[in-house]
Design an enzyme around this catalytic site. Structure first.
Site, PDB file in Angstrom:
ATOM      1  N   HIS A 186       3.605  -2.313   3.056  1.00 14.20           N
ATOM      2  CA  HIS A 186       3.603  -0.942   2.540  1.00 14.20           C
ATOM      3  C   HIS A 186       4.831  -0.713   1.680  1.00 14.20           C
ATOM      4  O   HIS A 186       5.918  -1.214   1.982  1.00 14.20           O
ATOM      5  CB  HIS A 186       3.520   0.049   3.700  1.00 14.20           C
ATOM      6  CG  HIS A 186       2.214  -0.055   4.439  1.00 14.20           C
ATOM      7  ND1 HIS A 186       1.982  -1.050   5.366  1.00 14.20           N
ATOM      8  CD2 HIS A 186       1.062   0.649   4.335  1.00 14.20           C
ATOM      9  CE1 HIS A 186       0.735  -0.936   5.813  1.00 14.20           C
ATOM     10  NE2 HIS A 186       0.154   0.080   5.211  1.00 14.20           N
ATOM     11  N   ASP A 214       0.819  -1.213   0.000  1.00  9.37           N
ATOM     12  CA  ASP A 214       0.000   0.000   0.000  1.00  9.37           C
ATOM     13  C   ASP A 214       0.856   1.267   0.000  1.00  9.37           C
ATOM     14  O   ASP A 214       2.050   1.233   0.317  1.00  9.37           O
ATOM     15  CB  ASP A 214      -0.868   0.037   1.263  1.00  9.37           C
ATOM     16  CG  ASP A 214      -1.975  -1.006   1.247  1.00  9.37           C
ATOM     17  OD1 ASP A 214      -1.991  -1.861   0.341  1.00  9.37           O
ATOM     18  OD2 ASP A 214      -2.823  -0.954   2.155  1.00  9.37           O
TER      19      ASP A 214
HETATM   20 ZN   LIG Z   1      -2.530   3.267   3.336  1.00  7.53          ZN
END
Ligand SMILES: [Zn+2]
Length: 333
Positions: free
Chosen positions: A285, A143
């Protein structure tokens, strides 16, 4: 000087692996792919000179005897066809009950029909590589990117192991990393929606929610030509208004590495190794080099255990699950 040499070696290795990757779809194709993996038919095409490698079989793959004067063509380490002395080729099936076409010393039996291809419904082609439906599949998701310094490392590692990832991206970053985002698409990774400004959608009204989703879809489509089909909510934050206004399947996760909090590669590795199982969706992430380092460690180990790294859309496709707009998914089995 030494550094330059290493860079050159890396560039050469990358271009070789890219050319192998790109050459692969030209050699063979699925027909009737829209009918799904079980119904698709493998079509053998004439292998262009130099595209496939003729090399000794790795020990683990030697499930069959190669008669003298024959040679075997491998793709991704899997034997795919046998070339007879007269230059004709036959497809190879690796199912245990399928014997080689001939055994040395015995008279050969001609195949029933010259054109019948070997079919293994468990082997499917997707994203420029083959997948085995009998082996476990997991979806690695990253992400908050794009962010080229991390995202390119993640793709480098995954592509060495025929892996693909899903990148849930923040729309207002996409134009800044257009080259990286185009690579995602051209190499079979999935580009997906994580809002335009990383807004917590549970704090917004319906019109603002729709705008955050639409603006992100638009910029990704503008840069890559591909319109995302999946959405991830920033922070996973949702309420009824959010769920009614996304208009795309909502993909959350069942394995949370907490990589953003620890920024520690070993802790991220420990959250994945020994924990993941078939059908899992792993949250990471794209912003942290520790996450790329963790990926570089756990991907080879999981690959050795038989895991395959697929996009979320591939996971749904090969598990036979149709994803529905505004529904929330944590794993897909
Ligand atoms: Zn996020």
């Amino acid at each position: 000087m030494k550094k330059h040499l290493n860079l050159l070696k890396k560039a050469a290795a990358l271009s070789l692996s890219l050319s192998l990757l790109l050459s692969f779809p030209a050699m063979a194709a699925w027909e009737n792919e829209h009918l799904g993996p079980g119904a698709a038919q493998w079509i053998e095409e004439q292998t262009p000179e130099g595209n496939a490698s003729h090399q000794p079989a790795p020990d683990a793959e030697s499930h069959f005897d190669v008669p003298e004067d024959h040679s075997v063509t491998y793709i991704d380490g899997q034997p795919v066809s046998l070339t007879n002395p007269d230059g004709t080729t036959e497809a190879i099936s690796l199912t245990p009950q399928a014997p080689p076409a001939e055994t040395a010393g015995e008279p050969s039996t001609p195949p029933a029909t010259e054109t019948a291809p070997a079919e293994d419904p468990n082997i499917v082609t997707s994203g420029g590589r083959q997948l085995d439906l009998r082996k476990p599949m997991i979806a690695l998701t990253y992400d908050d990117g794009p962010y080229a310094p991390v995202g390119n490392k993640i793709m480098d590692v995954l592509e060495q192991f025929n892996g693909r990832a899903t990148f849930f991206m923040v729309g207002d970053r996409v134009r800044n990393y257009a080259t990286e985002v185009k690579r995602m698409v051209s190499n079979g990774h999935e580009v997906a929606n994580h809002t335009y400004n990383h807004k917590y959608l549970n704090k917004l009204d319906a019109a603002s929610i729709r705008s955050q989703v639409e603006q992100c879809n638009q910029v990704i489509q503008e840069v890559t030509g591909v319109r995302p089909s999946l959405m991830r909510l920033p922070g996973g934050n949702q309420n009824a208004t959010v769920r009614q206004n996304i208009g795309m399947p909502i993909i959350l996760w069942n394995i949370d590495t907490r990589d953003w909090a620890t920024k520690n590669a070993q802790k991220t590795i420990d959250a994945v190794l020994g924990k993941v199982k078939d059908g899992d969706i792993v949250l990471m992430h794209e912003l942290y080099s520790s996450t790329a380092d963790a990926t570089a460690t756990f991907v080879p180990q999981l690959a050795a255990q038989g895991f395959q790294f697929v996009t979320v859309s591939e996971l749904a496709q090969f598990k036979g699950k149709a994803l529905t707009a505004n529904q929330v998914y944590y794993s897909i089995r």
